[in-house]
Design a protein around this motif. Structure first.
Motif, PDB file in Angstrom:
ATOM      1  N   LEU A 248       0.911  -1.201   0.089  1.00 53.20           N
ATOM      2  CA  LEU A 248       0.056   0.053  -0.056  1.00 53.20           C
ATOM      3  C   LEU A 248       0.827   1.146  -0.077  1.00 53.20           C
ATOM      4  O   LEU A 248       1.870   1.206   0.547  1.00 53.20           O
ATOM      5  CB  LEU A 248      -0.835  -0.048   0.987  1.00 53.20           C
ATOM      6  CG  LEU A 248      -1.946  -1.109   1.394  1.00 53.20           C
ATOM      7  CD1 LEU A 248      -2.671  -1.029   2.664  1.00 53.20           C
ATOM      8  CD2 LEU A 248      -2.735  -1.362   0.187  1.00 53.20           C
ATOM      9  N   ASN A 249       0.379   2.271  -0.481  1.00 56.55           N
ATOM     10  CA  ASN A 249       1.413   3.473  -0.920  1.00 56.55           C
ATOM     11  C   ASN A 249       0.548   4.507  -1.194  1.00 56.55           C
ATOM     12  O   ASN A 249      -0.760   4.468  -1.338  1.00 56.55           O
ATOM     13  CB  ASN A 249       2.430   3.111  -1.746  1.00 56.55           C
ATOM     14  CG  ASN A 249       1.960   2.627  -3.294  1.00 56.55           C
ATOM     15  OD1 ASN A 249       1.019   3.198  -3.743  1.00 56.55           O
ATOM     16  ND2 ASN A 249       2.649   1.575  -3.600  1.00 56.55           N
ATOM     17  N   ASP A 250       0.983   5.694  -1.641  1.00 51.29           N
ATOM     18  CA  ASP A 250       0.398   6.814  -2.373  1.00 51.29           C
ATOM     19  C   ASP A 250      -0.594   6.517  -3.571  1.00 51.29           C
ATOM     20  O   ASP A 250      -1.536   7.201  -3.639  1.00 51.29           O
ATOM     21  CB  ASP A 250       1.486   8.126  -2.832  1.00 51.29           C
ATOM     22  CG  ASP A 250       2.277   8.474  -1.549  1.00 51.29           C
ATOM     23  OD1 ASP A 250       1.591   8.492  -0.369  1.00 51.29           O
ATOM     24  OD2 ASP A 250       3.265   9.053  -1.802  1.00 51.29           O
ATOM     25  N   GLU A 251      -0.198   5.484  -4.167  1.00 51.54           N
ATOM     26  CA  GLU A 251      -1.274   5.152  -5.148  1.00 51.54           C
ATOM     27  C   GLU A 251      -2.066   4.326  -5.053  1.00 51.54           C
ATOM     28  O   GLU A 251      -3.061   4.050  -5.679  1.00 51.54           O
ATOM     29  CB  GLU A 251      -0.222   4.690  -6.550  1.00 51.54           C
ATOM     30  CG  GLU A 251       0.618   5.645  -7.370  1.00 51.54           C
ATOM     31  CD  GLU A 251       1.647   6.317  -6.380  1.00 51.54           C
ATOM     32  OE1 GLU A 251       2.292   5.336  -5.898  1.00 51.54           O
ATOM     33  OE2 GLU A 251       1.849   7.461  -6.448  1.00 51.54           O
ATOM     34  N   VAL A 252      -1.996   3.208  -3.932  1.00 47.19           N
ATOM     35  CA  VAL A 252      -2.916   2.060  -3.526  1.00 47.19           C
ATOM     36  C   VAL A 252      -3.099   2.322  -2.063  1.00 47.19           C
ATOM     37  O   VAL A 252      -2.243   2.301  -1.117  1.00 47.19           O
ATOM     38  CB  VAL A 252      -2.337   0.808  -3.864  1.00 47.19           C
ATOM     39  CG1 VAL A 252      -3.444  -0.367  -3.401  1.00 47.19           C
ATOM     40  CG2 VAL A 252      -1.801   0.644  -5.410  1.00 47.19           C
ATOM     41  N   HIS A 253      -4.464   2.525  -1.791  1.00 49.23           N
ATOM     42  CA  HIS A 253      -4.820   2.677  -0.495  1.00 49.23           C
ATOM     43  C   HIS A 253      -5.930   1.635  -0.097  1.00 49.23           C
ATOM     44  O   HIS A 253      -6.758   1.117  -0.940  1.00 49.23           O
ATOM     45  CB  HIS A 253      -5.015   4.163  -0.048  1.00 49.23           C
ATOM     46  CG  HIS A 253      -6.286   4.649  -0.752  1.00 49.23           C
ATOM     47  ND1 HIS A 253      -6.453   4.827  -1.947  1.00 49.23           N
ATOM     48  CD2 HIS A 253      -7.484   5.133   0.000  1.00 49.23           C
ATOM     49  CE1 HIS A 253      -7.689   5.242  -2.323  1.00 49.23           C
ATOM     50  NE2 HIS A 253      -8.460   5.483  -1.072  1.00 49.23           N
ATOM     51  N   ALA A 254      -5.969   1.398   1.160  1.00 45.38           N
ATOM     52  CA  ALA A 254      -7.118   0.712   1.840  1.00 45.38           C
ATOM     53  C   ALA A 254      -8.004   1.206   2.720  1.00 45.38           C
ATOM     54  O   ALA A 254      -7.546   2.120   3.408  1.00 45.38           O
ATOM     55  CB  ALA A 254      -6.321  -0.707   2.552  1.00 45.38           C
ATOM     56  N   VAL A 255      -9.175   1.044   2.766  1.00 49.35           N
ATOM     57  CA  VAL A 255     -10.050   1.628   3.574  1.00 49.35           C
ATOM     58  C   VAL A 255     -11.030   0.585   4.324  1.00 49.35           C
ATOM     59  O   VAL A 255     -11.472  -0.272   3.437  1.00 49.35           O
ATOM     60  CB  VAL A 255     -11.051   2.527   2.789  1.00 49.35           C
ATOM     61  CG1 VAL A 255     -12.082   3.209   3.804  1.00 49.35           C
ATOM     62  CG2 VAL A 255     -10.081   3.576   2.097  1.00 49.35           C
ATOM     63  N   GLN A 256     -11.325   0.295   5.677  1.00 48.20           N
ATOM     64  CA  GLN A 256     -12.142  -0.272   6.206  1.00 48.20           C
ATOM     65  C   GLN A 256     -13.493   0.474   6.245  1.00 48.20           C
ATOM     66  O   GLN A 256     -13.475   1.784   6.939  1.00 48.20           O
ATOM     67  CB  GLN A 256     -11.884  -0.701   7.682  1.00 48.20           C
ATOM     68  CG  GLN A 256     -13.007  -1.642   8.017  1.00 48.20           C
ATOM     69  CD  GLN A 256     -12.495  -1.954   9.731  1.00 48.20           C
ATOM     70  OE1 GLN A 256     -11.653  -1.465  10.257  1.00 48.20           O
ATOM     71  NE2 GLN A 256     -13.658  -2.901  10.216  1.00 48.20           N
ATOM     72  N   LEU A 257     -14.748  -0.033   5.524  1.00 52.70           N
ATOM     73  CA  LEU A 257     -15.862   0.836   5.671  1.00 52.70           C
ATOM     74  C   LEU A 257     -16.432  -0.034   7.127  1.00 52.70           C
ATOM     75  O   LEU A 257     -17.267  -1.038   6.788  1.00 52.70           O
ATOM     76  CB  LEU A 257     -16.923   0.674   4.520  1.00 52.70           C
ATOM     77  CG  LEU A 257     -17.699   1.569   4.336  1.00 52.70           C
ATOM     78  CD1 LEU A 257     -18.684   1.437   2.859  1.00 52.70           C
ATOM     79  CD2 LEU A 257     -19.014   1.603   5.442  1.00 52.70           C
ATOM     80  N   ALA A 258     -16.296   0.424   8.198  1.00 56.12           N
ATOM     81  CA  ALA A 258     -16.503  -0.223   9.499  1.00 56.12           C
ATOM     82  C   ALA A 258     -18.037  -0.122   9.712  1.00 56.12           C
ATOM     83  O   ALA A 258     -18.732   0.919   9.395  1.00 56.12           O
ATOM     84  CB  ALA A 258     -15.824   0.148  10.476  1.00 56.12           C
ATOM     85  N   PHE A 259     -18.627  -1.220  10.107  1.00 52.67           N
ATOM     86  CA  PHE A 259     -20.286  -0.806  10.483  1.00 52.67           C
ATOM     87  C   PHE A 259     -20.266  -1.466  12.018  1.00 52.67           C
ATOM     88  O   PHE A 259     -19.709  -2.179  12.546  1.00 52.67           O
ATOM     89  CB  PHE A 259     -20.979  -1.597   9.645  1.00 52.67           C
ATOM     90  CG  PHE A 259     -20.891  -2.827   9.295  1.00 52.67           C
ATOM     91  CD1 PHE A 259     -21.328  -4.244  10.318  1.00 52.67           C
ATOM     92  CD2 PHE A 259     -19.880  -3.567   8.393  1.00 52.67           C
ATOM     93  CE1 PHE A 259     -21.103  -5.404  10.079  1.00 52.67           C
ATOM     94  CE2 PHE A 259     -19.915  -4.913   8.151  1.00 52.67           C
ATOM     95  CZ  PHE A 259     -20.303  -5.777   9.034  1.00 52.67           C
ATOM     96  N   GLY A 260     -21.506  -0.911  12.424  1.00 54.69           N
ATOM     97  CA  GLY A 260     -21.810  -1.130  13.788  1.00 54.69           C
ATOM     98  C   GLY A 260     -22.769  -2.268  13.859  1.00 54.69           C
ATOM     99  O   GLY A 260     -22.872  -3.096  12.975  1.00 54.69           O
TER     100      GLY A 260
END
Length: 594
Positions: free
Chosen positions: A374-386
């Motif tokens: 992962l770097n400036d061109e590739v990123h990861a996101v957690q769409l966290a839910f309750g």
């Protein structure tokens, strides 16, 4: 067709140009335009700009007004300077109607596609093989499906990944039991026979699991054979793998039946479970250890973080490989990142996963960043839910304290909704078949909307009585608004929806038109921030604006001039199309008659 700029974007540019002309030394300046209760829009940028240049904000605002044409035939009908240099701006009726007419001529309703789309791999809907889906599986599926649709509509390339739980020690127990009791497998279901229902498949799996567990707990020799079978599975023994595949195939029959009830299209090629990364685990660990990102600690391969400590103050590591040589979830998740970046060419990795796993993913993402995956061109996101809660505000359980089966919950929602639809069916002449079909659409839509109208990170109460209510912020309210509009258009006879920019608009028409104009910008915001609840809020507000319009502005009145009828039918039609498109992006059907 080129996208149609919204009134807000056009007005923003006009004010920015006027600002640059009034103060060329300031360069490009943001007018800070927003919707306002005092007028249609308010621009607040003069205050900050004047402070920066040590000028008088009201004088600057007055110069901007001079450079902003207003009046008949213009974009701006009226502009007023208020307070410390704020501009209160009313756009013309003609501009509203002309902008909406241009949007209506486009199948995409004027919503632009992303100019530089990337590739998003979205990890969502992750059930476990040989286990029933329960209420805890609902949110990942509903939120994930909506985000796939929204991102695709905005132009992103989307690759779905369903990271099913299809590996681990329980399969040694199940496989060993099946090898010793081969007659107990339902071959019709296991071989993918389409006549095997999802309920039959899961009933078969449940029966096998309970029998295997009972023997595992009671017979020490069987327990040992089951543990050796796990080793055979991990080593790729052909006979063991063949039986494991049967469990996977039978579970898929069940999964697909539940997803089908949720009105979701889950493609087989998108189902890549934990087992799909087995061949990468040793390589992932080698790369981590050789780079120094992971180190050996008490025999286990670990990654440490300065900001992650336990209650005792000692560092809590991410365990990639256990001291006995077994692999943890981290090894699989890091291997999945490698695969998605290297082979699927992802620019974004989006994980729709329970908020309770946030620490795990924080450590996994940071490890991947240290490795350069992962770097400036590739990123990861957690769409966290309750969590889904019961009416009592506690985690949703049955009266017996058991986890609620997802299929039971959906069936109850469909049943309740069918009753609601049936009560009004006589007024519109629905057949029994239409009542049953609309009951499914309304019931499943109610469940989805209750989830999607809540910010994902928040817990929400699962209250079917409220979900299927015709009043309030529910999908049923939106669906009935859509059906009402379609009924108006059908009753219009020869009159057709036609925009008439020359007509003055009533206040309710203006409010509806200005809200319709925000659809594209709302979608862009939703896609960028992964916040489908903002689309749900937009659609509810749209339905509310339409209700006010319908109450205050008669559409099919003999007292109206033909062009007034046509223009109001035009607003009705565009509202219906926007509702239909917006609801479809949330995965919710809009029946033509209710």
């Amino acid at each position: 067709m080129a996208s149609v700029p919204s009134l807000a974007s056009t007005l923003h540019q006009r004010i920015a140009d006027a600002l640059s002309a009034a103060l060329p030394e300031a360069g490009a300046a943001d007018p800070l335009l927003r919707r306002s209760d005092r007028a249609d829009f308010q621009a607040n940028g003069m205050l900050a700009l004047a402070k920066r240049l040590k000028g008088n904000p009201r004088e600057l605002a007055a110069k901007v007004v001079e450079g902003l044409p207003s009046g008949e035939g213009q974009l701006v009908q009226e502009v007023e300077v208020s307070g410390p240099g704020f501009l209160n701006i009313t756009v013309s009726d003609r501009a509203i109607t002309e902008t909406l007419a241009a949007r209506a001529a486009d199948d995409r309703l004027g919503v632009p596609s992303a100019q530089e789309p990337g590739t998003t791999v979205i990890d969502w809907a992750q059930p476990n093989v040989a286990k029933e889906m329960h209420v805890g599986h609902l949110r990942s599926a509903v939120i994930g499906d909506a985000m796939v649709k929204i991102l695709e509509f905005t132009g992103e390339k989307v690759v779905s990944r369903h990271h099913i739980g299809d590996w681990g020690t329980q399969f040694g127990m199940l496989i060993q039991y099946l090898m010793e009791h081969p007659h107990e497998l339902d071959h019709k279901a296991a071989e993918g026979d389409s006549t095997a229902s999802g309920e039959e498949a899961m009933s078969n799996l449940n029966r096998l699991y309970k029998a295997a567990r009972a023997l595992f707990d009671a017979d020490a020799e069987f327990k040992e054979r089951a543990r050796r079978r796990v080793v055979d599975l991990q080593a790729g023994d052909e006979e063991t793998l063949a039986l494991w595949q049967r469990f996977v195939d039978e579970s898929k029959i069940y999964f697909y039946s539940v997803f089908g009830k949720l009105d979701m299209d889950i493609r087989d090629e998108d189902v890549v479970g934990e087992s799909g990364y087995n061949h990468m685990l040793h390589e992932t660990c080698r790369l981590l250890e050789e780079s120094g990102v992971a180190v050996r600690s008490e025999g286990a391969l670990c990654v440490f973080f300065d900001d992650v400590k336990g209650p005792d103050g000692k560092p809590v590591p991410l365990i990639v490989q256990k001291s006995d040589g077994g692999f943890g979830y981290a090894a699989t998740d890091l291997s999945a990142i490698r695969d998605r970046v290297e082979h699927l060419k992802a620019s974004t990795l989006l994980y729709v996963v329970d908020a309770r796993q946030s620490l795990h993913f924080k450590m996994v993402f940071e490890t991947a960043r240290r490795m350069g995956w992962l770097n400036d061109e590739v990123h990861a996101v957690q769409l966290a839910f309750g969590t889904v809660l019961g009416k009592d505000g506690k985690p949703f359980k049955t009266r017996e304290g058991e986890t609620v089966r997802l299929v039971d919950l959906l069936d109850e929602a469909i049943g309740r909704a069918t009753d609601v639809v049936g009560e009004k069916a006589g007024k519109v002449g629905l057949s029994e078949q239409e009542i049953a079909e609309n009951g499914r659409y309304v019931g499943i839509g109610a469940v989805k909307y209750a989830d999607l109208s809540t910010s994902a990170i928040r817990d929400y109460k699962f209250d079917l009585d409220q979900m299927v209510s015709l009043n309030g912020d529910t999908s049923v309210y939106l669906q009935y608004a859509y059906a009402r509009i379609r009924s108006i258009v059908r009753r219009a006879g020869d009159a057709k929806p036609v925009a008439h920019p020359e007509l003055a608009l009533a206040p309710a028409e203006r409010a509806l038109g200005l809200h319709l104009d925000q659809f594209g910008e709302t979608l862009a915001e939703v896609a960028a921030a992964y916040e489908p609840h903002k689309l749900a809020a937009y659609l509810y507000q749209l339905s509310s604006h339409f209700t006010t319009f319908y109450d205050q502005c008669q559409v099919l009145s003999e007292e109206n001039a033909p062009e007034v009828v046509e223009n109001r039918l035009f607003l009705c039609d565009l509202t219906a199309r926007t509702l239909h498109q917006g609801m479809a992006l949330l995965g919710i059907r809009t029946p033509e008659r209710l």
